[in-house]
Scaffold this motif. Structure first.
Motif, short mmCIF file in Angstrom:
data_model
loop_
_atom_site.label_atom_id
_atom_site.label_comp_id
_atom_site.label_asym_id
_atom_site.label_seq_id
_atom_site.Cartn_x
_atom_site.Cartn_y
_atom_site.Cartn_z
N PRO A 63 1.18 1.72 -9.72
CA PRO A 63 0.96 1.40 -8.20
C PRO A 63 1.72 -0.34 -8.16
O PRO A 63 2.18 -0.34 -6.99
CB PRO A 63 -0.49 1.06 -8.16
CG PRO A 63 -1.02 2.32 -8.95
CD PRO A 63 -0.05 2.28 -10.27
N TYR A 67 5.04 -0.24 -5.23
CA TYR A 67 4.81 -0.86 -3.87
C TYR A 67 6.12 -1.65 -3.48
O TYR A 67 6.45 -1.92 -2.31
CB TYR A 67 3.87 -1.49 -3.69
CG TYR A 67 2.30 -0.82 -3.60
CD1 TYR A 67 2.39 0.38 -2.72
CD2 TYR A 67 1.30 -0.88 -4.44
CE1 TYR A 67 1.14 1.18 -2.86
CE2 TYR A 67 0.07 -0.32 -4.41
CZ TYR A 67 0.30 0.90 -3.65
OH TYR A 67 -0.95 1.64 -3.76
N ALA A 78 -3.08 4.43 2.01
CA ALA A 78 -2.50 4.87 0.87
C ALA A 78 -3.22 4.94 -0.31
O ALA A 78 -3.84 4.05 -0.52
CB ALA A 78 -1.00 4.01 0.58
N LEU A 79 -3.27 6.32 -0.75
CA LEU A 79 -4.00 6.31 -2.15
C LEU A 79 -3.19 7.26 -3.15
O LEU A 79 -2.14 8.03 -2.91
CB LEU A 79 -5.12 7.48 -1.89
CG LEU A 79 -5.95 7.12 -0.63
CD1 LEU A 79 -7.00 8.30 -0.22
CD2 LEU A 79 -7.11 5.94 -1.10
N ASN A 80 -3.55 6.59 -4.32
CA ASN A 80 -3.04 7.43 -5.48
C ASN A 80 -3.60 8.71 -5.65
O ASN A 80 -4.91 8.80 -6.05
CB ASN A 80 -3.25 6.47 -6.86
CG ASN A 80 -2.45 5.06 -6.77
OD1 ASN A 80 -1.45 5.11 -6.25
ND2 ASN A 80 -3.15 4.06 -7.05
N TYR A 81 -3.17 9.65 -5.36
CA TYR A 81 -3.57 11.00 -5.13
C TYR A 81 -3.94 11.90 -6.41
O TYR A 81 -4.38 12.82 -6.65
CB TYR A 81 -3.09 11.86 -3.87
CG TYR A 81 -3.94 12.87 -3.38
CD1 TYR A 81 -5.20 12.81 -2.72
CD2 TYR A 81 -3.58 14.35 -3.61
CE1 TYR A 81 -5.76 13.67 -2.38
CE2 TYR A 81 -4.12 15.25 -3.26
CZ TYR A 81 -5.30 15.04 -2.58
OH TYR A 81 -6.14 16.06 -1.98
N LYS A 116 1.42 13.88 2.05
CA LYS A 116 1.30 13.58 0.53
C LYS A 116 3.02 13.45 0.06
O LYS A 116 3.78 14.15 0.61
CB LYS A 116 1.16 15.02 -0.31
CG LYS A 116 -0.48 15.25 -0.23
CD LYS A 116 -1.00 16.39 -0.80
CE LYS A 116 -2.33 16.95 -0.99
NZ LYS A 116 -2.45 18.09 -1.22
N LEU A 137 4.36 11.44 -9.41
CA LEU A 137 3.33 10.82 -8.72
C LEU A 137 2.94 11.63 -7.37
O LEU A 137 4.04 11.74 -6.67
CB LEU A 137 3.69 9.53 -8.38
CG LEU A 137 4.17 8.79 -9.53
CD1 LEU A 137 4.83 7.30 -9.35
CD2 LEU A 137 3.14 8.69 -10.73
N THR A 139 1.24 10.59 -3.85
CA THR A 139 0.53 9.61 -3.00
C THR A 139 0.25 10.10 -1.71
O THR A 139 0.99 10.72 -1.13
CB THR A 139 1.61 8.47 -3.05
OG1 THR A 139 1.75 7.86 -3.96
CG2 THR A 139 0.90 7.22 -1.88
N VAL A 141 -0.81 9.32 2.04
CA VAL A 141 -0.55 8.42 3.00
C VAL A 141 -1.08 8.83 4.45
O VAL A 141 -0.90 10.19 4.81
CB VAL A 141 0.83 7.62 3.26
CG1 VAL A 141 1.17 7.12 1.81
CG2 VAL A 141 1.83 8.83 3.49
#
Length: 143
Positions: A63, A67, A78-81, A116, A137, A139, A141
């Motif tokens: 992360p 960014y 925004a999440l680390n999914y 996603k 990854l 993410t 959003v």
């Protein structure tokens, strides 16, 4: 975003994985294996005489680095999914510098307004011939 699928997003700046960072990660995870925290034993027994960072420490720096290269304007959240297919082909040693290279591999929009982003990420070290982490990854959003 869909126009960016398959395109290289960029390369982050270098960040140093210090022994202090390795120690803090060990404390947070209660993973006190000597290869991470015992500098005297590492000096005697490990190649280069330095402690190794835990692979998940390397992954946890994503992360911070992503960014820099993923410009998301107008994002409400925004999440680390999630992460798929994580590998750690080479170790990260105390004092190494690492950086992230990323490509957007897919975008999935959902009816609830979330999107996603699937990102192919490769982390490299200034001291390894192989990548130190390779992962897909995910993410989440909301714009």
């Amino acid at each position: 975003m869909k126009k960016q699928i398959g395109k290289f997003l960029g390369t982050s700046s270098w960040t140093t994985v210090s022994q202090e960072v390795i120690q803090k990660f060990a404390e947070a995870t209660e993973d006190f294996q000597w290869i991470h925290i015992d500098t005297e034993k590492a000096a005697a027994l490990l190649p280069g005489g330095k402690n190794l960072a835990h692979g998940y420490l390397t992954l946890s720096l994503v992360p911070k680095l992503i960014y820099e290269i993923l410009p998301l304007e107008g994002v409400q959240m925004a999440l680390n999914y999630g992460v798929n297919k994580v590998r750690f082909p080479a170790p990260v040693y105390s004092g190494d510098q690492i950086r992230l290279k990323a490509t957007l591999s897919n975008v999935e929009e959902s009816p609830d307004g979330n999107t996603k982003l699937f990102i192919h990420a490769t982390m490299e070290s200034n001291h390894a011939d192989k990548p130190v982490c390779v992962a897909e990854l995910i993410t989440l959003v909301r714009f």
